[in-house]
Scaffold this motif. Structure first.
Motif, PDB file in Angstrom:
ATOM      1  N   ASP A   1      32.139  -0.719  -5.484  1.00 25.57           N
ATOM      2  CA  ASP A   1      33.494  -0.899  -4.970  1.00 25.57           C
ATOM      3  C   ASP A   1      34.120   0.421  -4.555  1.00 25.57           C
ATOM      4  O   ASP A   1      34.796   0.508  -3.540  1.00 25.57           O
ATOM      5  CB  ASP A   1      34.381  -1.564  -6.042  1.00 25.57           C
ATOM      6  CG  ASP A   1      34.018  -3.026  -6.239  1.00 25.57           C
ATOM      7  OD1 ASP A   1      33.072  -3.482  -5.590  1.00 25.57           O
ATOM      8  OD2 ASP A   1      34.687  -3.696  -7.046  1.00 25.57           O
ATOM      9  N   GLU A   2      33.882   1.465  -5.363  1.00 27.64           N
ATOM     10  CA  GLU A   2      34.530   2.747  -5.070  1.00 27.64           C
ATOM     11  C   GLU A   2      34.063   3.319  -3.737  1.00 27.64           C
ATOM     12  O   GLU A   2      34.833   3.917  -2.997  1.00 27.64           O
ATOM     13  CB  GLU A   2      34.321   3.750  -6.211  1.00 27.64           C
ATOM     14  CG  GLU A   2      32.889   4.201  -6.473  1.00 27.64           C
ATOM     15  CD  GLU A   2      32.100   3.266  -7.388  1.00 27.64           C
ATOM     16  OE1 GLU A   2      32.553   2.141  -7.623  1.00 27.64           O
ATOM     17  OE2 GLU A   2      31.023   3.682  -7.861  1.00 27.64           O
ATOM     18  N   ASP A   3      32.772   3.089  -3.426  1.00 23.39           N
ATOM     19  CA  ASP A   3      32.242   3.588  -2.152  1.00 23.39           C
ATOM     20  C   ASP A   3      32.794   2.765  -0.986  1.00 23.39           C
ATOM     21  O   ASP A   3      33.160   3.316   0.048  1.00 23.39           O
ATOM     22  CB  ASP A   3      30.709   3.536  -2.156  1.00 23.39           C
ATOM     23  CG  ASP A   3      30.105   4.472  -3.193  1.00 23.39           C
ATOM     24  OD1 ASP A   3      30.836   5.359  -3.672  1.00 23.39           O
ATOM     25  OD2 ASP A   3      28.923   4.316  -3.533  1.00 23.39           O
TER      26      ASP A   3
ATOM     27  N   LEU B   1      35.598   1.173  -0.817  1.00 28.73           N
ATOM     28  CA  LEU B   1      37.004   1.526  -0.598  1.00 28.73           C
ATOM     29  C   LEU B   1      37.106   2.827   0.182  1.00 28.73           C
ATOM     30  O   LEU B   1      37.825   2.940   1.170  1.00 28.73           O
ATOM     31  CB  LEU B   1      37.724   1.673  -1.945  1.00 28.73           C
ATOM     32  CG  LEU B   1      39.174   2.144  -1.859  1.00 28.73           C
ATOM     33  CD1 LEU B   1      40.046   1.099  -1.187  1.00 28.73           C
ATOM     34  CD2 LEU B   1      39.742   2.479  -3.232  1.00 28.73           C
ATOM     35  N   MET B   2      36.365   3.808  -0.291  1.00 26.82           N
ATOM     36  CA  MET B   2      36.386   5.134   0.324  1.00 26.82           C
ATOM     37  C   MET B   2      35.985   5.057   1.798  1.00 26.82           C
ATOM     38  O   MET B   2      36.624   5.663   2.655  1.00 26.82           O
ATOM     39  CB  MET B   2      35.368   5.980  -0.443  1.00 26.82           C
ATOM     40  CG  MET B   2      35.205   7.344   0.066  1.00 26.82           C
ATOM     41  SD  MET B   2      36.299   8.325  -0.902  1.00 26.82           S
ATOM     42  CE  MET B   2      35.916   9.891  -0.329  1.00 26.82           C
TER      43      MET B   2
END
Lengths: 221, 140
Positions: free
Chosen positions: A76-78, A80-81
């Motif tokens: 998820d963090e990737d 979003l980024m």
């Protein structure tokens, strides 16, 4: 249309294949070298080896010329980024992100991702809503699964047969959009009476979908 | 930071940086919660310094952040080895939980401008080390 896809696995391969067959230009960014060369051999897409959360890699992928970016890595963090970078640094208007934690859908919207979708939520709502419901003819989620549009046929055992809409008091945030009776289409009003074999087009929210169906179908579900 | 005031601090990541901060801040009398996905990493917390709480979980999972009572936090520090996790958790802390002070560690200097754009306060350890080294070289 130019589409940038970030991720790996079969889903990326088949998505790219689908988009290419529609005549779109597809660019794929993937972090694994072996997978990159495989994809490059199999598809008429531009394949770039690298980490798409690095702005340099996005530049290399010509991100500024893209109409849409689709971030479907398992993190998820990737995702979003990638979507935020694409929008802020490269001006891509449409950003789509896969979220693994269904609760992140809302947060991603808030943080500027155009569409965040959770396969967990999609699959679980499909299972919940489809299992054992033969009278439910068609169903599709709208607005990223926040609204359900369902068509149900009223069986003769239904507790609402012969009743008007005012009498059955549907739960809040649900609506019978229209009734298909024989070949007629009826936009219902409070006094409209329901009959056996009426097909109702329902608009519900995922949280009240079950109760609405129970009300209309009785114990048949 | 106010000397006497006890702050509620959430440290995300219990690696070298996270555990160092958690030990130090807890020892200073702040109330500290550390989140890490790997429970073995909590071994780096010293019993004589750290008296806070440990939470095993993924900081990109909203339920984990809620469990850490992020809505009550005065400070959130993103200190995992994955800067994207730090940036995401930092944005959630700021935008979702309205945490007044959010600080994230990043490694890639290329991402500094991005952090400024999204309004997340960051420390880029690479740039910081490089600057220190250049200064040290220039002094000789």
């Amino acid at each position: 249309m130019n589409i940038l896809i970030i991720g790996g696995g079969k889903i990326v391969y088949f998505l790219a294949k689908t988009f290419l067959s529609k005549g779109y230009n597809v660019t794929i960014v993937n972090r694994k070298k072996v997978e990159c060369s495989q994809l490059a051999r199999q598809l008429k897409a531009i394949v770039i080896f690298g980490n798409a959360t690095d702005p340099q890699v996005l530049r290399e992928a010509q991100a500024a010329s893209m109409d849409t970016v689709l971030a479907i890595t398992p993190n998820d963090e990737d995702n979003l980024m990638i979507c935020q970078l694409s929008k802020l640094n490269f001006g891509i208007q449409k950003t789509l992100a896969l979220v693994n934690d269904p609760n992140n859908e809302e947060i991603f919207h808030k943080l500027g991702v155009t569409t965040a979708f959770s396969t967990t939520r999609m699959i679980s709502s499909l299972i919940e809503q489809r299992s054992g419901l033969d009278d439910i003819v068609s169903l599709f989620p709208a607005a990223e699964g926040r609204v359900n549009i369902t068509e149900v046929a009223l069986p003769k055992e239904s507790p609402v047969i012969g009743k008007s809409l005012t009498e059955i008091s549907l739960p809040e945030h649900s609506l019978i959009g229209c009734i298909l009776r024989d070949s007629e289409v009826i936009i219902p009003r409070g006094e409209t009476i329901l009959y056996t074999d009426d097909r109702l087009v329902l608009i519900t929210l995922p949280e009240n979908h079950g109760p609405v169906l129970k009300l209309l179908m009785g114990n048949n579900i | 930071m106010a000397e006497a005031k006890c702050l509620y601090i959430i440290v995300i990541g219990c690696g070298r940086l996270g555990s160092f901060l958690a030990n130090r801040l807890s020892n200073q009398g702040h109330s500290v919660v550390v989140i890490d996905i790997n429970p073995n990493s909590f071994d780096a917390l010293m019993a004589d310094q750290f008296s806070g709480f440990k939470i095993e979980g993924d900081a990109t999972e909203l339920a984990v952040l809620s469990h850490a009572k992020m809505d009550k936090a005065d400070v959130v520090i993103g200190a995992t080895h994955d800067e994207n996790v730090n940036i995401m958790a930092g944005q959630i802390a700021k935008n979702n939980f309205n945490v007044p002070k959010v600080l994230v560690r990043i490694l890639d200097p290329n991402k500094e401008s991005f952090c400024r754009q999204i309004g997340v306060e960051y420390i880029c350890t690479t740039s910081l080390a490089a600057e220190k080294m250049i200064t040290a070289l220039n002094q000789k």
